[in-house]
Design a protein around this motif. Sequence first.
Motif, PDB file in Angstrom:
ATOM      1  N   TYR A  43      27.844  45.463  37.993  1.00 56.27           N
ATOM      2  CA  TYR A  43      29.143  45.055  38.520  1.00 56.27           C
ATOM      3  C   TYR A  43      29.106  44.968  40.043  1.00 56.27           C
ATOM      4  O   TYR A  43      28.446  45.788  40.699  1.00 56.27           O
ATOM      5  CB  TYR A  43      30.218  46.068  38.138  1.00 56.27           C
ATOM      6  CG  TYR A  43      30.541  46.162  36.670  1.00 56.27           C
ATOM      7  CD1 TYR A  43      30.684  45.032  35.874  1.00 56.27           C
ATOM      8  CD2 TYR A  43      30.730  47.409  36.079  1.00 56.27           C
ATOM      9  CE1 TYR A  43      30.999  45.142  34.526  1.00 56.27           C
ATOM     10  CE2 TYR A  43      31.058  47.520  34.730  1.00 56.27           C
ATOM     11  CZ  TYR A  43      31.182  46.381  33.967  1.00 56.27           C
ATOM     12  OH  TYR A  43      31.494  46.495  32.637  1.00 56.27           O
ATOM     13  N   PRO A  44      29.847  44.035  40.650  1.00 55.24           N
ATOM     14  CA  PRO A  44      30.052  44.078  42.104  1.00 55.24           C
ATOM     15  C   PRO A  44      30.768  45.369  42.487  1.00 55.24           C
ATOM     16  O   PRO A  44      31.443  45.991  41.664  1.00 55.24           O
ATOM     17  CB  PRO A  44      30.941  42.852  42.370  1.00 55.24           C
ATOM     18  CG  PRO A  44      30.765  41.968  41.181  1.00 55.24           C
ATOM     19  CD  PRO A  44      30.506  42.873  40.022  1.00 55.24           C
ATOM     20  N   ALA A  45      30.652  45.751  43.750  1.00 56.29           N
ATOM     21  CA  ALA A  45      31.204  47.032  44.204  1.00 56.29           C
ATOM     22  C   ALA A  45      32.699  47.135  43.932  1.00 56.29           C
ATOM     23  O   ALA A  45      33.195  48.204  43.540  1.00 56.29           O
ATOM     24  CB  ALA A  45      30.929  47.220  45.691  1.00 56.29           C
ATOM     25  N   GLY A  77      44.957  41.358  34.113  1.00 53.25           N
ATOM     26  CA  GLY A  77      45.616  40.625  35.183  1.00 53.25           C
ATOM     27  C   GLY A  77      45.194  39.172  35.214  1.00 53.25           C
ATOM     28  O   GLY A  77      44.270  38.762  34.511  1.00 53.25           O
ATOM     29  N   ASP A  78      45.863  38.399  36.068  1.00 47.96           N
ATOM     30  CA  ASP A  78      45.538  36.979  36.192  1.00 47.96           C
ATOM     31  C   ASP A  78      44.665  36.691  37.406  1.00 47.96           C
ATOM     32  O   ASP A  78      44.443  35.539  37.765  1.00 47.96           O
ATOM     33  CB  ASP A  78      46.820  36.139  36.255  1.00 47.96           C
ATOM     34  CG  ASP A  78      47.703  36.478  37.466  1.00 47.96           C
ATOM     35  OD1 ASP A  78      47.298  37.337  38.288  1.00 47.96           O
ATOM     36  OD2 ASP A  78      48.788  35.881  37.585  1.00 47.96           O
ATOM     37  N   GLY A  79      44.152  37.748  38.048  1.00 47.86           N
ATOM     38  CA  GLY A  79      43.277  37.579  39.200  1.00 47.86           C
ATOM     39  C   GLY A  79      41.815  37.514  38.805  1.00 47.86           C
ATOM     40  O   GLY A  79      41.476  37.445  37.617  1.00 47.86           O
ATOM     41  N   PRO A  80      40.913  37.542  39.787  1.00 48.34           N
ATOM     42  CA  PRO A  80      39.472  37.498  39.490  1.00 48.34           C
ATOM     43  C   PRO A  80      38.996  38.654  38.610  1.00 48.34           C
ATOM     44  O   PRO A  80      38.067  38.485  37.835  1.00 48.34           O
ATOM     45  CB  PRO A  80      38.827  37.566  40.879  1.00 48.34           C
ATOM     46  CG  PRO A  80      39.879  37.117  41.826  1.00 48.34           C
ATOM     47  CD  PRO A  80      41.186  37.537  41.233  1.00 48.34           C
ATOM     48  N   ILE A  81      39.599  39.822  38.763  1.00 49.11           N
ATOM     49  CA  ILE A  81      39.266  40.966  37.901  1.00 49.11           C
ATOM     50  C   ILE A  81      40.239  40.923  36.733  1.00 49.11           C
ATOM     51  O   ILE A  81      41.405  41.296  36.864  1.00 49.11           O
ATOM     52  CB  ILE A  81      39.339  42.291  38.672  1.00 49.11           C
ATOM     53  CG1 ILE A  81      38.365  42.252  39.859  1.00 49.11           C
ATOM     54  CG2 ILE A  81      38.987  43.471  37.759  1.00 49.11           C
ATOM     55  CD1 ILE A  81      38.414  43.461  40.756  1.00 49.11           C
ATOM     56  N   ALA A 108      33.296  35.813  38.516  1.00 49.08           N
ATOM     57  CA  ALA A 108      32.438  35.962  39.699  1.00 49.08           C
ATOM     58  C   ALA A 108      32.709  34.898  40.750  1.00 49.08           C
ATOM     59  O   ALA A 108      32.579  35.155  41.957  1.00 49.08           O
ATOM     60  CB  ALA A 108      30.969  35.908  39.267  1.00 49.08           C
ATOM     61  N   GLU A 109      33.103  33.700  40.339  1.00 58.32           N
ATOM     62  CA  GLU A 109      33.345  32.619  41.292  1.00 58.32           C
ATOM     63  C   GLU A 109      34.612  32.848  42.103  1.00 58.32           C
ATOM     64  O   GLU A 109      34.707  32.411  43.250  1.00 58.32           O
ATOM     65  CB  GLU A 109      33.424  31.289  40.547  1.00 58.32           C
ATOM     66  CG  GLU A 109      32.110  30.863  39.904  1.00 58.32           C
ATOM     67  CD  GLU A 109      32.202  29.491  39.260  1.00 58.32           C
ATOM     68  OE1 GLU A 109      33.323  28.919  39.244  1.00 58.32           O
ATOM     69  OE2 GLU A 109      31.173  28.997  38.763  1.00 58.32           O
TER      70      GLU A 109
END
Length: 333
Positions: A43-45, A77-81, A108-109
């Motif tokens: 996972y990214p930080a 959620g509806d965000g990148p995460i 990831a994009e």
Amino acid sequence: MTSLSQIVWDDTVLPFQLDMSDIRGRIARLDGVLERILGQHDYPAAVEGLVAEAALLTALIGQTIKLRWKLSLQIRGDGPIRIIATDYYAPATEGAPARIRGWASFDAERLVPDGHAFSQIGKGYLAILIDQGAGNVPYQGITPIAGSSLSACAEAYFAQSEQLPTRFELSFGRSLLPGQGEHWRGGGVMLQHMPKASPLFAKEAATGEGGLLTATDILDGEDGDNWRRANLLLDTVEELELIGPTVQPTELLVRLFHEEGPRVFDAQAIQFGCTCSEEKVRQSLSIYSAKDIAHMTTEDGIVTADCQFCNAHYEFDPATLGFEARERPDGGE
């Protein structure tokens, strides 16, 4: 060198009560559990931190459920995460360890690696689900994503859904101790006012974000004074005291709340645990027709499945899957 006290308290939740304040609480320390949850994913930080926070919340909240029950924490959620999901499996028997697992899904994009992690969840909700076993209807409570952290969302959930003033103080990160490799550690404290009769609150009484109730909306008088005092004491805790490993939970409890009459109960051991199996995957695919199974079959002529929690990889002969299976898994007709 690893001390004996560190070994004793790693991967445990210690329940306690503050008799002078009518407040109960828990102290959690996650070491190997957190390393197992995060170490098997890349996972990214920003995502790692949120999964660590969710795992700590799950350990602290889950400690109260009964034997053989399951508690799940889900953030969508509806965000990148997009998804963070954790499960707490209560001990099967008295004295056995509880088990925790967790995973996350993200785009990831769209993810901003150095951006504020919590804000990248976007609009959505936090849900707590409790599965009481066969024959019982699962309990589910939901609260909107609000505040500036998952801890704040969980506090809002308890105030809004349970009318229970609740406070979390968490710390987590990668630890490097002499003679040990770098690995994840986390720790936290949960405070919760003992349940009272649950009055009905008018919407205009709620002062939280989005019209949600907060702890101060629920408590007044002596209860309110006790709650504020306990929170002021918790405000003095240092991050290294939360994580350990040199400060034992019992020692931390005395440092913070010695005037509140702290009383401890038996600690609950926790380990990483995933319930996936070949049989469970087969059961999940049993609702599909042969045509559906054919669409899932790879060019190599197999159907594959991967567990999102533990990365276990499964491969199946498509002829043994679905409600139109032509063969049994053991090779029989």
